[in-house]
Design an enzyme around this catalytic site. Structure first.
Site, PDB file in Angstrom:
ATOM      1  N   SER A 151      52.094  -3.089 -24.409  1.00  0.00           N
ATOM      2  CA  SER A 151      50.692  -3.525 -24.426  1.00  0.00           C
ATOM      3  C   SER A 151      49.737  -2.534 -25.080  1.00  0.00           C
ATOM      4  O   SER A 151      48.614  -2.898 -25.411  1.00  0.00           O
ATOM      5  CB  SER A 151      50.206  -3.836 -23.011  1.00  0.00           C
ATOM      6  OG  SER A 151      50.024  -2.649 -22.280  1.00  0.00           O
TER       7      SER A 151
ATOM      8  N   LYS B 155      45.719   0.916 -19.833  1.00  0.00           N
ATOM      9  CA  LYS B 155      44.940   0.068 -20.741  1.00  0.00           C
ATOM     10  C   LYS B 155      43.740   0.868 -21.249  1.00  0.00           C
ATOM     11  O   LYS B 155      43.450   1.951 -20.768  1.00  0.00           O
ATOM     12  CB  LYS B 155      44.408  -1.186 -20.030  1.00  0.00           C
ATOM     13  CG  LYS B 155      45.444  -2.033 -19.336  1.00  0.00           C
ATOM     14  CD  LYS B 155      46.316  -2.796 -20.285  1.00  0.00           C
ATOM     15  CE  LYS B 155      47.348  -3.599 -19.489  1.00  0.00           C
ATOM     16  NZ  LYS B 155      48.491  -3.945 -20.253  1.00  0.00           N
TER      17      LYS B 155
END
Length: 176
Positions: free
Chosen positions: A42, A85
């Site tokens: 990700s 993230k």
């Protein structure tokens, strides 16, 4: 008895030194820095699966979390799992995705870290980031489970900032 006393003294000193080392490591890992293994894709191209990084757990005691910071946090749906993230929205921001383009406070954000072929071109309605929360996205939008799916991350779940990659050695260096 002299030899026995020397052996016991050596054992006691060893136990003392080991306990001090264990306490020091516990303090260091709990409050200062921790090694972390990246799992998944990700955060491509910045971070790859199985890379090892150092997370600074001390920094947010002295400065606020900023847009653009790459943070490690407890996943809000299952706090036993850690995620990594990028923060794109801080408390008070409005965050919106229009055909893959990020808008923060109605201004388009140039995301040089997102490769065109990693962008999913999706549209997500405007969200107002609540006080004490952060909106996070993966850099590889096609393969990221992030705030678009499960909402903002509570500040109390963010436990550090990704600051340094130490494995593989060929990519050793600071994370920007």
């Amino acid at each position: 008895t002299g030899t026995r006393a020397l052996v016991w003294r050596a054992v006691w000193e060893l136990l003392h030194d080991l306990s001090v080392a264990v306490l020091f490591c516990f303090f260091l890992i709990t409050f200062v820095a921790q090694a972390f293994r990246v799992q998944g894709t990700s955060m491509l191209p910045l971070l790859e699966d199985s890379e090892r990084i150092i997370v600074n757990k001390f920094i947010y005691r002295f400065q606020p979390i900023h847009r653009g910071d790459v943070v490690v946090f407890w996943y809000p749906k299952d706090p036993s799992v850690s995620f990594i993230k990028r923060v794109v929205g801080v408390p008070g921001d409005s965050v919106e995705l229009r055909r893959g383009s990020l808008f923060v406070n109605d201004r388009r954000v140039e995301e040089t870290y997102v490769r065109p072929y990693f962008n999913d071109d999706e549209t997500h309605s405007k969200v107002l980031v609540a006080k004490g929360y952060y909106y996070v996205l993966g850099d590889h939008r096609n393969s990221s489970n992030d705030s678009r799916s499960w909402g903002e991350v509570p500040e109390k779940y963010i436990y550090g900032k990704a600051v340094f990659r130490f494995w593989p050695l060929s990519k050793l260096g600071f994370i920007e």
